[in-house]
Design an enzyme around this catalytic site. Structure first.
Site, PDB file in Angstrom:
ATOM      1  N   ASP A  30     -61.434  82.067 -89.217  1.00 22.10           N
ATOM      2  CA  ASP A  30     -60.846  81.840 -88.386  1.00 22.10           C
ATOM      3  C   ASP A  30     -61.103  80.434 -87.604  1.00 22.10           C
ATOM      4  O   ASP A  30     -62.743  80.292 -87.772  1.00 22.10           O
ATOM      5  CB  ASP A  30     -60.650  82.356 -87.350  1.00 22.10           C
ATOM      6  CG  ASP A  30     -58.870  82.401 -85.838  1.00 22.10           C
ATOM      7  OD1 ASP A  30     -58.726  82.918 -86.863  1.00 22.10           O
ATOM      8  OD2 ASP A  30     -59.063  81.089 -85.219  1.00 22.10           O
ATOM      9  N   THR A  86     -47.414  80.723 -87.624  1.00 19.54           N
ATOM     10  CA  THR A  86     -45.879  79.715 -87.581  1.00 19.54           C
ATOM     11  C   THR A  86     -44.742  79.954 -86.548  1.00 19.54           C
ATOM     12  O   THR A  86     -43.864  80.577 -86.678  1.00 19.54           O
ATOM     13  CB  THR A  86     -45.348  80.667 -88.821  1.00 19.54           C
ATOM     14  OG1 THR A  86     -45.058  82.176 -89.265  1.00 19.54           O
ATOM     15  CG2 THR A  86     -46.024  79.973 -90.417  1.00 19.54           C
ATOM     16  N   GLU A 151     -45.742  89.826 -94.142  1.00 16.90           N
ATOM     17  CA  GLU A 151     -46.776  91.150 -94.059  1.00 16.90           C
ATOM     18  C   GLU A 151     -45.884  92.333 -93.286  1.00 16.90           C
ATOM     19  O   GLU A 151     -45.092  91.001 -92.462  1.00 16.90           O
ATOM     20  CB  GLU A 151     -47.914  90.644 -94.202  1.00 16.90           C
ATOM     21  CG  GLU A 151     -48.756  91.462 -92.782  1.00 16.90           C
ATOM     22  CD  GLU A 151     -49.020  92.840 -93.774  1.00 16.90           C
ATOM     23  OE1 GLU A 151     -49.802  92.343 -94.634  1.00 16.90           O
ATOM     24  OE2 GLU A 151     -48.412  94.362 -93.648  1.00 16.90           O
ATOM     25  N   CYS A 263     -42.626  88.077 -83.091  1.00 15.24           N
ATOM     26  CA  CYS A 263     -42.067  87.621 -84.656  1.00 15.24           C
ATOM     27  C   CYS A 263     -40.249  88.652 -84.590  1.00 15.24           C
ATOM     28  O   CYS A 263     -40.286  86.541 -85.107  1.00 15.24           O
ATOM     29  CB  CYS A 263     -42.004  88.703 -85.789  1.00 15.24           C
ATOM     30  SG  CYS A 263     -43.763  89.438 -86.112  1.00 15.24           S
ATOM     31  N   LYS A 324     -44.797  95.606 -75.869  1.00 14.20           N
ATOM     32  CA  LYS A 324     -44.008  97.165 -76.847  1.00 14.20           C
ATOM     33  C   LYS A 324     -44.976  97.655 -76.817  1.00 14.20           C
ATOM     34  O   LYS A 324     -46.175  97.529 -76.120  1.00 14.20           O
ATOM     35  CB  LYS A 324     -43.790  96.516 -77.674  1.00 14.20           C
ATOM     36  CG  LYS A 324     -44.643  96.504 -79.022  1.00 14.20           C
ATOM     37  CD  LYS A 324     -44.257  97.281 -80.178  1.00 14.20           C
ATOM     38  CE  LYS A 324     -45.290  96.846 -81.277  1.00 14.20           C
ATOM     39  NZ  LYS A 324     -44.441  97.258 -83.207  1.00 14.20           N
ATOM     40  N   ARG A 331     -45.979  87.367 -76.488  1.00 15.35           N
ATOM     41  CA  ARG A 331     -46.031  86.543 -76.807  1.00 15.35           C
ATOM     42  C   ARG A 331     -43.860  87.027 -76.701  1.00 15.35           C
ATOM     43  O   ARG A 331     -44.403  88.017 -77.231  1.00 15.35           O
ATOM     44  CB  ARG A 331     -46.134  86.673 -78.547  1.00 15.35           C
ATOM     45  CG  ARG A 331     -47.108  85.536 -78.796  1.00 15.35           C
ATOM     46  CD  ARG A 331     -48.378  85.675 -79.986  1.00 15.35           C
ATOM     47  NE  ARG A 331     -48.559  86.422 -80.480  1.00 15.35           N
ATOM     48  CZ  ARG A 331     -48.740  86.546 -82.086  1.00 15.35           C
ATOM     49  NH1 ARG A 331     -49.126  85.434 -82.451  1.00 15.35           N
ATOM     50  NH2 ARG A 331     -49.437  87.459 -82.210  1.00 15.35           N
TER      51      ARG A 331
HETATM   52  N1  LIG Z   1     -48.323  89.719 -85.339  1.00 15.10           N
HETATM   53  C1  LIG Z   1     -47.306  90.569 -85.784  1.00 15.10           C
HETATM   54  O1  LIG Z   1     -46.686  91.475 -86.236  1.00 15.10           O
HETATM   55  C2  LIG Z   1     -46.814  89.654 -87.183  1.00 15.10           C
HETATM   56  C3  LIG Z   1     -46.165  91.162 -88.729  1.00 15.10           C
HETATM   57  C4  LIG Z   1     -46.076  90.791 -89.687  1.00 15.10           C
HETATM   58  C5  LIG Z   1     -46.290  89.383 -90.205  1.00 15.10           C
HETATM   59  N2  LIG Z   1     -46.694  88.394 -89.132  1.00 15.10           N
HETATM   60  C6  LIG Z   1     -46.243  86.868 -88.511  1.00 15.10           C
HETATM   61  O2  LIG Z   1     -48.028  86.237 -89.622  1.00 15.10           O
HETATM   62  C7  LIG Z   1     -48.471  85.125 -88.938  1.00 15.10           C
HETATM   63  C8  LIG Z   1     -50.075  85.417 -88.805  1.00 15.10           C
HETATM   64  O3  LIG Z   1     -49.322  85.769 -87.381  1.00 15.10           O
HETATM   65  P1  LIG Z   1     -50.880  86.322 -85.859  1.00 15.10           P
HETATM   66  O4  LIG Z   1     -49.195  87.995 -85.227  1.00 15.10           O
HETATM   67  O5  LIG Z   1     -51.928  87.179 -86.462  1.00 15.10           O
HETATM   68  O6  LIG Z   1     -50.717  85.586 -85.549  1.00 15.10           O
HETATM   69  P2  LIG Z   1     -52.317  85.254 -84.827  1.00 15.10           P
HETATM   70  O7  LIG Z   1     -51.262  83.547 -83.634  1.00 15.10           O
HETATM   71  O8  LIG Z   1     -51.633  86.271 -84.138  1.00 15.10           O
HETATM   72  O9  LIG Z   1     -53.291  84.365 -85.566  1.00 15.10           O
HETATM   73  C9  LIG Z   1     -52.869  82.958 -86.638  1.00 15.10           C
HETATM   74  C10 LIG Z   1     -55.231  82.600 -86.139  1.00 15.10           C
HETATM   75  O10 LIG Z   1     -54.797  81.642 -87.116  1.00 15.10           O
HETATM   76  C11 LIG Z   1     -56.194  81.164 -86.737  1.00 15.10           C
HETATM   77  N3  LIG Z   1     -55.587  79.666 -87.344  1.00 15.10           N
HETATM   78  C12 LIG Z   1     -55.123  78.619 -86.971  1.00 15.10           C
HETATM   79  N4  LIG Z   1     -54.567  77.565 -88.076  1.00 15.10           N
HETATM   80  C13 LIG Z   1     -55.861  78.055 -88.960  1.00 15.10           C
HETATM   81  C14 LIG Z   1     -56.648  76.979 -89.281  1.00 15.10           C
HETATM   82  N5  LIG Z   1     -56.466  75.580 -89.768  1.00 15.10           N
HETATM   83  N6  LIG Z   1     -57.875  77.884 -89.780  1.00 15.10           N
HETATM   84  C15 LIG Z   1     -58.954  78.407 -89.601  1.00 15.10           C
HETATM   85  N7  LIG Z   1     -57.860  79.474 -88.928  1.00 15.10           N
HETATM   86  C16 LIG Z   1     -57.018  79.421 -88.328  1.00 15.10           C
HETATM   87  C17 LIG Z   1     -55.613  80.944 -85.456  1.00 15.10           C
HETATM   88  O11 LIG Z   1     -56.823  80.645 -84.955  1.00 15.10           O
HETATM   89  C18 LIG Z   1     -55.794  82.069 -85.211  1.00 15.10           C
HETATM   90  O12 LIG Z   1     -56.612  82.931 -85.341  1.00 15.10           O
HETATM   91  C19 LIG Z   1     -47.004  84.726 -88.654  1.00 15.10           C
HETATM   92  O13 LIG Z   1     -46.742  84.092 -89.698  1.00 15.10           O
HETATM   93  C20 LIG Z   1     -46.492  85.865 -87.816  1.00 15.10           C
HETATM   94  O14 LIG Z   1     -44.878  85.475 -88.460  1.00 15.10           O
HETATM   95  C21 LIG Z   1     -47.136  88.744 -87.954  1.00 15.10           C
END
Ligand SMILES: NC(=O)c1ccc[n+]([C@@H]2O[C@H](COP(=O)([O-])OP(=O)(O)OC[C@H]3O[C@@H](n4cnc5c(N)ncnc54)[C@H](O)[C@@H]3O)[C@@H](O)[C@H]2O)c1
Length: 434
Positions: A30, A86, A151, A263, A324, A331
């Protein structure tokens, strides 16, 4: 296998830890140094039941490491998962893909040998094509394969969802990478997960279409709840009666506040925006978005009615503020719409959430985090049950509420209206007639 998760948030951390628990060598990267430092010291930056133990176990057996050195981590790995955010682009409905493309550019500089590059992040159709274009500027085609592996885990149940998924979707345009990924996921397939191999674009769309459908189910039942309120019907009966039809299914069919979280709100917007780009009008999803935006306003209107439109100086206690239960994620939680609005109208708000203080409310003078449930319920005019945490499911309100004039607005229908009536508690819920 040697894996690298780029982005150690909810998805990158949970899936990275679970992959390491399945016997793979995993580096979670990260750019947020504070997050990496915490993880290296065994501190979990998010609330996710069971994660703590898994992280510790896999650090100990040396299968899991954390780093902020992207270049080296890429070089050491064979399979790279992109798990960065995203979010919605400011001022539009589109997904902001800057984090994805920044990672693609970094990857492009570090491909020392063949690597499988996978988007686990939720990305619009054709994002894989764009990543491929970025990589092809500096690298020959035999250095990479770009795959979509969306995912589907849910926060709060993320580990279970990862280990026992209904399906694993892999979108790749060549069979060789699909075979490698099938092997990576073989322990989950052995436990019953269906392996679905599609084109890359199809996998990208499966994720958005799934989230948009689930959001539609929630919005649908919320609107039916509105009709129940006018016709003196209990929405819970409707949910049971409908849900038993296997073509419909009972999940995501419970009336409540507007859907929120990291999401559904962003993904419903992004899919309509992608469709607009391809000159396709997704009218159903567009109306779901609109209806959901109205939902918080509608529930606020009910709060005003309960308080007889006298909000100024009214003491309101929020039980739960996350979108939830079993997550600390704020968020797009509907509380972010309701609390500021009530505070603006002069209400004095206390909230109690099992995951503690929320920075989102720190600039509101009349909004305070209560250290305990009982402090939150002290001297209050209205209790709003906002999040369905187990902690709130069997409270003895007759004992907890000292002021007999206190109202309860149960936005999750956790309690029986008849029981509350018997106890002479002024109780309101969602979609249950009078
Ligand atoms: N949160 C969920 O329940 C969930 C479920 C399924 C899919 N998703 C999808 O998965 C993706 C990630 O979601 P999330 O909730 O884990 O996001 P998040 O914001 O919790 O985590 C994203 C991480 O990426 C890091 N990051 C950003 N740019 C970077 C880079 N250049 N190098 C290294 N690290 C970097 C950020 O610092 C952050 O820690 C999204 O597209 C989301 O839609 C999320």
């Amino acid at each position: 296998m040697k894996l690298c998760m780029i982005g150690t948030g909810y998805v990158g951390l949970v899936s990275g830890v679970c992959f390491s628990d399945l016997g793979n060598q995993v580096i979670c990267v990260d750019k947020d140094l504070e997050k990496i430092n915490k993880l290296q010291n065994g501190i979990i930056p998010i609330y996710e039941p069971g994660l703590d133990e898994l992280v510790k176990r896999n650090i100990k057996n040396k299968r899991l490491t954390f780093s902020n050195d992207l270049k080296n981590s890429i070089k050491k790995s064979d399979i790279i998962f992109i798990c960065v955010g995203t979010p919605t682009k400011k001022g539009s409905s589109r997904a902001d893909l800057n984090q994805i493309y920044d990672v693609a550019k970094e990857l492009s500089k570090s491909l020392n040998k063949f690597k499988i590059i996978i988007t686990k992040s939720t990305v619009p159709v054709t994002t894989g094509d764009e990543i491929e274009k970025i990589l092809s500027r500096k690298n020959s085609k035999n250095k990479y394969a770009v795959v979509s592996n969306p995912e589907f885990l849910r926060e709060g149940e993320a580990i279970r969802d990862f280990v026992y998924p209904d399906r694993v979707v892999v979108g790749s345009n060549d069979k060789k990478t699909s075979k490698i990924l099938k092997k990576l996921y073989s322990p989950l397939i052995a436990k019953g997960a269906k392996y679905v191999h599609t084109s890359r674009r199809a996998a990208e769309l499966i994720k958005y279409a799934s989230n948009a459908f689930l959001a539609t189910k929630i919005t649908f039942i919320n609107e039916i709840a509105n009709l129940c309120e006018k016709t003196n019907i209990n929405i819970d009966d409707i949910s049971i009666g409908m849900g038993l039809d296997q073509r419909i299914g009972s999940r995501f069919l419970r009336a409540g506040p507007a859907y929120g979280g990291s999401c559904f709100p962003k993904d419903t917007k992004a899919i309509t925006s992608t469709a607009d780009k391809f000159k396709t009008n997704l009218t159903v999803i567009k109306s779901v978005i609109k209806s959901n935006e109205n939902r918080s306003k509608l529930l606020l209107k009910r709060v005003y009615e309960i308080l007889n439109n006298k909000i100024k100086n009214k003491k309101i206690s929020f039980l739960g503020v996350t979108f939830k239960a079993n997550t600390d994620d704020m968020r797009d939680s509907s509380s972010l719409k309701m609390i500021p609005e009530l505070s603006k109208k002069g209400a004095i708000i206390k909230y109690y959430d099992p995951t503690g203080f929320k920075k989102e409310f720190k600039n509101y003078k009349n909004v305070q985090c209560a250290k305990s449930l009982s402090i939150c319920l002290e001297k209050t005019d209205l209790i709003i049950i906002h999040t369905e945490w187990n902690d709130f499911k069997s409270l003895d309100f007759s004992r907890l509420i000292k002021n007999k004039k206190t109202f309860i607005f149960d936005m999750r229908n956790l309690y029986s209206a008849e029981e509350m009536d018997k106890k002479k508690i002024k109780y309101f819920s969602v979609g249950r007639g009078s």
